[in-house]
Design a protein around this motif. Structure first.
Motif, PDB file in Angstrom:
ATOM      1  N   ALA A   1      18.810  -7.972   0.562  1.00 16.30           N
ATOM      2  CA  ALA A   1      17.521  -7.277   0.405  1.00 16.30           C
ATOM      3  C   ALA A   1      17.042  -6.722   1.746  1.00 16.30           C
ATOM      4  O   ALA A   1      16.772  -5.528   1.878  1.00 16.30           O
ATOM      5  N   PHE A   2      16.985  -7.581   2.766  1.00 17.07           N
ATOM      6  CA  PHE A   2      16.370  -7.102   4.022  1.00 17.07           C
ATOM      7  C   PHE A   2      17.280  -6.156   4.789  1.00 17.07           C
ATOM      8  O   PHE A   2      16.799  -5.273   5.512  1.00 17.07           O
ATOM      9  N   SER A   3      18.594  -6.317   4.618  1.00 14.16           N
ATOM     10  CA  SER A   3      19.494  -5.404   5.319  1.00 14.16           C
ATOM     11  C   SER A   3      19.218  -3.958   4.890  1.00 14.16           C
ATOM     12  O   SER A   3      19.325  -3.034   5.688  1.00 14.16           O
ATOM     13  N   ASN A   4      18.829  -3.790   3.633  1.00 15.80           N
ATOM     14  CA  ASN A   4      18.629  -2.450   3.093  1.00 15.80           C
ATOM     15  C   ASN A   4      17.161  -2.018   3.016  1.00 15.80           C
ATOM     16  O   ASN A   4      16.867  -0.827   3.086  1.00 15.80           O
ATOM     17  N   ALA A   5      16.250  -2.965   2.851  1.00 17.82           N
ATOM     18  CA  ALA A   5      14.820  -2.610   2.780  1.00 17.82           C
ATOM     19  C   ALA A   5      14.142  -2.778   4.143  1.00 17.82           C
ATOM     20  O   ALA A   5      13.004  -2.398   4.326  1.00 17.82           O
ATOM     21  N   ILE A   6      14.865  -3.368   5.087  1.00 18.54           N
ATOM     22  CA  ILE A   6      14.376  -3.703   6.430  1.00 18.54           C
ATOM     23  C   ILE A   6      13.239  -4.736   6.316  1.00 18.54           C
ATOM     24  O   ILE A   6      12.964  -5.237   5.217  1.00 18.54           O
ATOM     25  N   LEU A   7      12.623  -5.065   7.432  1.00 18.03           N
ATOM     26  CA  LEU A   7      11.726  -6.226   7.457  1.00 18.03           C
ATOM     27  C   LEU A   7      10.289  -5.804   7.756  1.00 18.03           C
ATOM     28  O   LEU A   7       9.854  -4.759   7.298  1.00 18.03           O
ATOM     29  N   GLY A   8       9.562  -6.628   8.500  1.00 16.10           N
ATOM     30  CA  GLY A   8       8.161  -6.301   8.766  1.00 16.10           C
ATOM     31  C   GLY A   8       7.659  -6.990  10.013  1.00 16.10           C
ATOM     32  O   GLY A   8       8.445  -7.358  10.904  1.00 16.10           O
ATOM     33  N   ALA A   9       6.345  -7.222  10.047  1.00 14.64           N
ATOM     34  CA  ALA A   9       5.693  -7.688  11.277  1.00 14.64           C
ATOM     35  C   ALA A   9       6.116  -9.100  11.682  1.00 14.64           C
ATOM     36  O   ALA A   9       6.136  -9.408  12.872  1.00 14.64           O
ATOM     37  N   VAL A  10       6.463  -9.966  10.711  1.00  7.71           N
ATOM     38  CA  VAL A  10       6.886 -11.315  11.119  1.00  7.71           C
ATOM     39  C   VAL A  10       8.093 -11.188  12.049  1.00  7.71           C
ATOM     40  O   VAL A  10       8.138 -11.793  13.132  1.00  7.71           O
ATOM     41  N   HIS A  11       9.070 -10.394  11.634  1.00  5.77           N
ATOM     42  CA  HIS A  11      10.271 -10.279  12.465  1.00  5.77           C
ATOM     43  C   HIS A  11      10.018  -9.508  13.756  1.00  5.77           C
ATOM     44  O   HIS A  11      10.569  -9.867  14.804  1.00  5.77           O
ATOM     45  N   ALA A  12       9.206  -8.463  13.699  1.00  2.00           N
ATOM     46  CA  ALA A  12       8.902  -7.733  14.941  1.00  2.00           C
ATOM     47  C   ALA A  12       8.282  -8.693  15.947  1.00  2.00           C
ATOM     48  O   ALA A  12       8.658  -8.726  17.124  1.00  2.00           O
ATOM     49  N   MET A  13       7.336  -9.510  15.468  1.00  2.00           N
ATOM     50  CA  MET A  13       6.634 -10.432  16.361  1.00  2.00           C
ATOM     51  C   MET A  13       7.514 -11.610  16.766  1.00  2.00           C
ATOM     52  O   MET A  13       7.422 -12.120  17.877  1.00  2.00           O
ATOM     53  N   SER A  14       8.379 -12.034  15.852  1.00  2.00           N
ATOM     54  CA  SER A  14       9.226 -13.177  16.179  1.00  2.00           C
ATOM     55  C   SER A  14      10.373 -12.785  17.108  1.00  2.00           C
ATOM     56  O   SER A  14      10.814 -13.592  17.933  1.00  2.00           O
ATOM     57  N   HIS A  15      10.847 -11.555  17.027  1.00  2.00           N
ATOM     58  CA  HIS A  15      11.851 -11.100  18.001  1.00  2.00           C
ATOM     59  C   HIS A  15      11.243 -11.112  19.405  1.00  2.00           C
ATOM     60  O   HIS A  15      11.876 -11.545  20.376  1.00  2.00           O
ATOM     61  N   SER A  16      10.012 -10.637  19.509  1.00  2.00           N
ATOM     62  CA  SER A  16       9.340 -10.617  20.804  1.00  2.00           C
ATOM     63  C   SER A  16       9.159 -12.047  21.331  1.00  2.00           C
ATOM     64  O   SER A  16       9.458 -12.346  22.494  1.00  2.00           O
ATOM     65  N   LEU A  17       8.723 -12.920  20.446  1.00  2.00           N
ATOM     66  CA  LEU A  17       8.498 -14.322  20.800  1.00  2.00           C
ATOM     67  C   LEU A  17       9.801 -15.026  21.195  1.00  2.00           C
ATOM     68  O   LEU A  17       9.860 -15.762  22.191  1.00  2.00           O
ATOM     69  N   GLY A  18      10.847 -14.808  20.424  1.00  2.00           N
ATOM     70  CA  GLY A  18      12.137 -15.464  20.661  1.00  2.00           C
ATOM     71  C   GLY A  18      12.762 -15.012  21.972  1.00  2.00           C
ATOM     72  O   GLY A  18      13.430 -15.792  22.657  1.00  2.00           O
ATOM     73  N   GLY A  19      12.546 -13.764  22.345  1.00  2.00           N
ATOM     74  CA  GLY A  19      13.057 -13.266  23.623  1.00  2.00           C
ATOM     75  C   GLY A  19      12.277 -13.855  24.779  1.00  2.00           C
ATOM     76  O   GLY A  19      12.813 -14.133  25.842  1.00  2.00           O
ATOM     77  N   PHE A  20      10.990 -14.071  24.553  1.00  2.00           N
ATOM     78  CA  PHE A  20      10.085 -14.558  25.594  1.00  2.00           C
ATOM     79  C   PHE A  20      10.316 -16.041  25.890  1.00  2.00           C
ATOM     80  O   PHE A  20      10.325 -16.471  27.033  1.00  2.00           O
ATOM     81  N   LEU A  21      10.511 -16.831  24.842  1.00  2.00           N
ATOM     82  CA  LEU A  21      10.600 -18.283  25.023  1.00  2.00           C
ATOM     83  C   LEU A  21      11.950 -18.889  24.648  1.00  2.00           C
ATOM     84  O   LEU A  21      12.149 -20.084  24.761  1.00  2.00           O
ATOM     85  N   ASP A  22      12.881 -18.089  24.149  1.00  2.00           N
ATOM     86  CA  ASP A  22      14.200 -18.599  23.773  1.00  2.00           C
ATOM     87  C   ASP A  22      14.090 -19.739  22.749  1.00  2.00           C
ATOM     88  O   ASP A  22      14.760 -20.755  22.854  1.00  2.00           O
ATOM     89  N   LEU A  23      13.222 -19.549  21.762  1.00  2.00           N
ATOM     90  CA  LEU A  23      13.034 -20.551  20.704  1.00  2.00           C
ATOM     91  C   LEU A  23      13.889 -20.209  19.494  1.00  2.00           C
ATOM     92  O   LEU A  23      14.277 -19.050  19.314  1.00  2.00           O
ATOM     93  N   PRO A  24      14.181 -21.206  18.610  1.00  2.00           N
ATOM     94  CA  PRO A  24      14.935 -20.879  17.389  1.00  2.00           C
ATOM     95  C   PRO A  24      14.215 -19.801  16.574  1.00  2.00           C
ATOM     96  O   PRO A  24      12.999 -19.875  16.375  1.00  2.00           O
ATOM     97  N   HIS A  25      14.988 -18.841  16.094  1.00  2.00           N
ATOM     98  CA  HIS A  25      14.427 -17.692  15.389  1.00  2.00           C
ATOM     99  C   HIS A  25      13.627 -18.105  14.147  1.00  2.00           C
ATOM    100  O   HIS A  25      12.515 -17.620  13.911  1.00  2.00           O
ATOM    101  N   GLY A  26      14.181 -19.008  13.359  1.00  3.38           N
ATOM    102  CA  GLY A  26      13.494 -19.423  12.130  1.00  3.38           C
ATOM    103  C   GLY A  26      12.176 -20.114  12.435  1.00  3.38           C
ATOM    104  O   GLY A  26      11.192 -19.963  11.698  1.00  3.38           O
ATOM    105  N   MET A  27      12.144 -20.852  13.527  1.00  7.36           N
ATOM    106  CA  MET A  27      10.903 -21.523  13.913  1.00  7.36           C
ATOM    107  C   MET A  27       9.842 -20.492  14.314  1.00  7.36           C
ATOM    108  O   MET A  27       8.671 -20.610  13.950  1.00  7.36           O
ATOM    109  N   CYS A  28      10.249 -19.466  15.040  1.00  8.68           N
ATOM    110  CA  CYS A  28       9.301 -18.394  15.407  1.00  8.68           C
ATOM    111  C   CYS A  28       8.718 -17.758  14.147  1.00  8.68           C
ATOM    112  O   CYS A  28       7.511 -17.539  14.045  1.00  8.68           O
ATOM    113  N   ASN A  29       9.578 -17.466  13.183  1.00  7.38           N
ATOM    114  CA  ASN A  29       9.098 -16.870  11.929  1.00  7.38           C
ATOM    115  C   ASN A  29       8.114 -17.796  11.232  1.00  7.38           C
ATOM    116  O   ASN A  29       7.084 -17.357  10.717  1.00  7.38           O
TER     117      ASN A  29
END
Ligand SMILES: [Fe+2]
Length: 387
Positions: free
Chosen positions: A257-285
């Motif tokens: 589903a997401f590969s084709n419909a793409i995602l939203g603000a949770v992932h945009a914000m969690s990518h930023s967070l995960g890069g900043f703190l090197d935390l597990p991606h699922g936990m950021c979400n």
């Protein structure tokens, strides 16, 4: 673009083999792609769990030579991609097999891009930046959540800028995904919870995305149901193979589903967070989910009502405000039941970090398909709520 064309939808997916034992077909697929020498990509944790040795033996028994690359961090770094690509070229490989979670799989995608284009991986940030076909990719996921094995996303960590870049292209959809629930039994309950919530977020974001449509909605809703019905029980009993299979199926459908419909603000914000703190991606979400639902709800009320119903809430007789509240409560409850209760502050995020996090989040491609348009200030407010 005219509205008619803008409303068209396409659906890209790898060839998928799903079920216990699927991993054992790896040599057959390598043969069908004319493999000569294989780069086998994984990470130290997956190697310690024994899956790399098993896949390597299967490849050897199939008559293939391979080169092993396991120098991959939990959030794969651009330097690791470059190192892997050098190894790929140096040893004359012509096919990549990745075994592991999102990190080795995303790293393998990056290796494929660099090996073909001979440029730095960070130059490929964004949507449709890949010009040439990359080598055949055969993926064996060992977590149930990231769906890098079915998706057209690769997320790479830029350590210097302390941010993650997103590469979105159908060129990075693997050729074959061997989805084998048996491989997930080595995940501990925490990783099971993180990856399971990631899958739930994929499904919800894909369903309410502005890029959603009938080709993706059915997978998204099935995924929400499968994760909602099985994840809590699985975290309590991580050895139950039937539950493993159901959550992995949910993860796969969320990925389609997401590969084709793409995602939203949770992932945009969690990518930023995960890069900043090197935390597990699922936990950021997980730390962001109910807050982003709160921000988005009014822009997709009918869809969020369907999400609520799919998560077991009887919405008959409820107005939208009630559905909104019940859905947020359900998400919080599910997170609590799988042990993900922390907010951003407990993980070291300060109020003063939020402007920088927000500036990066609004540049992430995932923000473009969020159902509500989001300014930097909007994103700041959601981060503040999640502190
Ligand atoms: Fe994700």
């Amino acid at each position: 673009m005219s509205d008619d064309i803008a409303n068209l939808r396409k659906f890209v997916a790898p060839e998928i083999v799903f079920g216990a034992g699927a991993r054992k077909t790896v040599a057959n697929f390598a043969r069908s792609f004319g493999a000569r020498k294989i780069l086998l990509v994984s990470d130290p944790g997956v190697q310690a769990a024994g899956w790399v040795t098993e896949v390597a033996q299967d490849l050897q028994m199939g008559g293939f030579e391979y080169e092993l690359f396991t120098d991959v961090s939990p959030n794969p770094r651009s330097e690791e991609v470059m190192k892997g690509a050098q190894l790929y070229t140096q040893h004359g490989c012509n096919l990549i097999v990745a075994v592991g979670g999102g990190s080795p799989m995303d790293c393998a995608k990056g290796i494929g891009i660099v090996a073909t284009h001979n440029r730095h991986i960070l130059e490929f940030e964004g949507v449709d930046t890949i010009e040439m076909a990359i080598p055949p990719l055969i993926f064996i996921p060992t977590t149930a959540g990231t769906s890098a094995d079915v998706s057209q996303f690769a997320i790479i960590n830029d350590q210097q800028e302390r941010m993650k870049i997103s590469i979105v292209s159908k060129a990075v959809v693997p050729d074959v995904s061997l989805i084998d629930p048996e491989t997930t039994v080595t995940m501990d309950p925490f990783l099971t919870a993180c990856t399971g919530v990631d899958a739930l977020v994929h499904a919800i974001e894909a369903f309410v995305s502005t890029g959603s449509g009938p080709l993706t909605d059915m997978h998204a809703l099935d995924a929400i149901r499968l994760v909602n019905d099985n994840l809590v029980a699985l975290v309590k009993d991580p050895t139950d193979l039937k539950l493993r299979e159901q959550v992995m199926l949910g993860s796969m459908k969320a990925g389609l589903a997401f590969s084709n419909a793409i995602l939203g603000a949770v992932h945009a914000m969690s990518h930023s967070l995960g890069g900043f703190l090197d935390l597990p991606h699922g936990m950021c979400n997980a730390m962001l989910l109910e807050h982003v639902i709160g921000f988005n709800f009014k822009s997709a009320e009918d869809k969020f009502r369907v999400v609520a119903e799919t998560m077991g809430i009887d919405t008959r007789g409820m107005n939208n405000l009630m559905v909104h509240k019940r859905l947020q409560d359900r998400v919080i409850q599910l997170k609590r039941d799988v042990g993900l209760v922390e907010g951003l502050a407990s993980r070291g995020v300060n109020l003063s970090d939020i402007p920088e996090l927000s500036a990066k989040a609004i540049k992430d491609p995932c923000i473009l398909t969020n159902p509500r348009r989001s300014s930097k200030r909007d994103v700041e407010v959601v981060y503040e709520e999640a502190l």
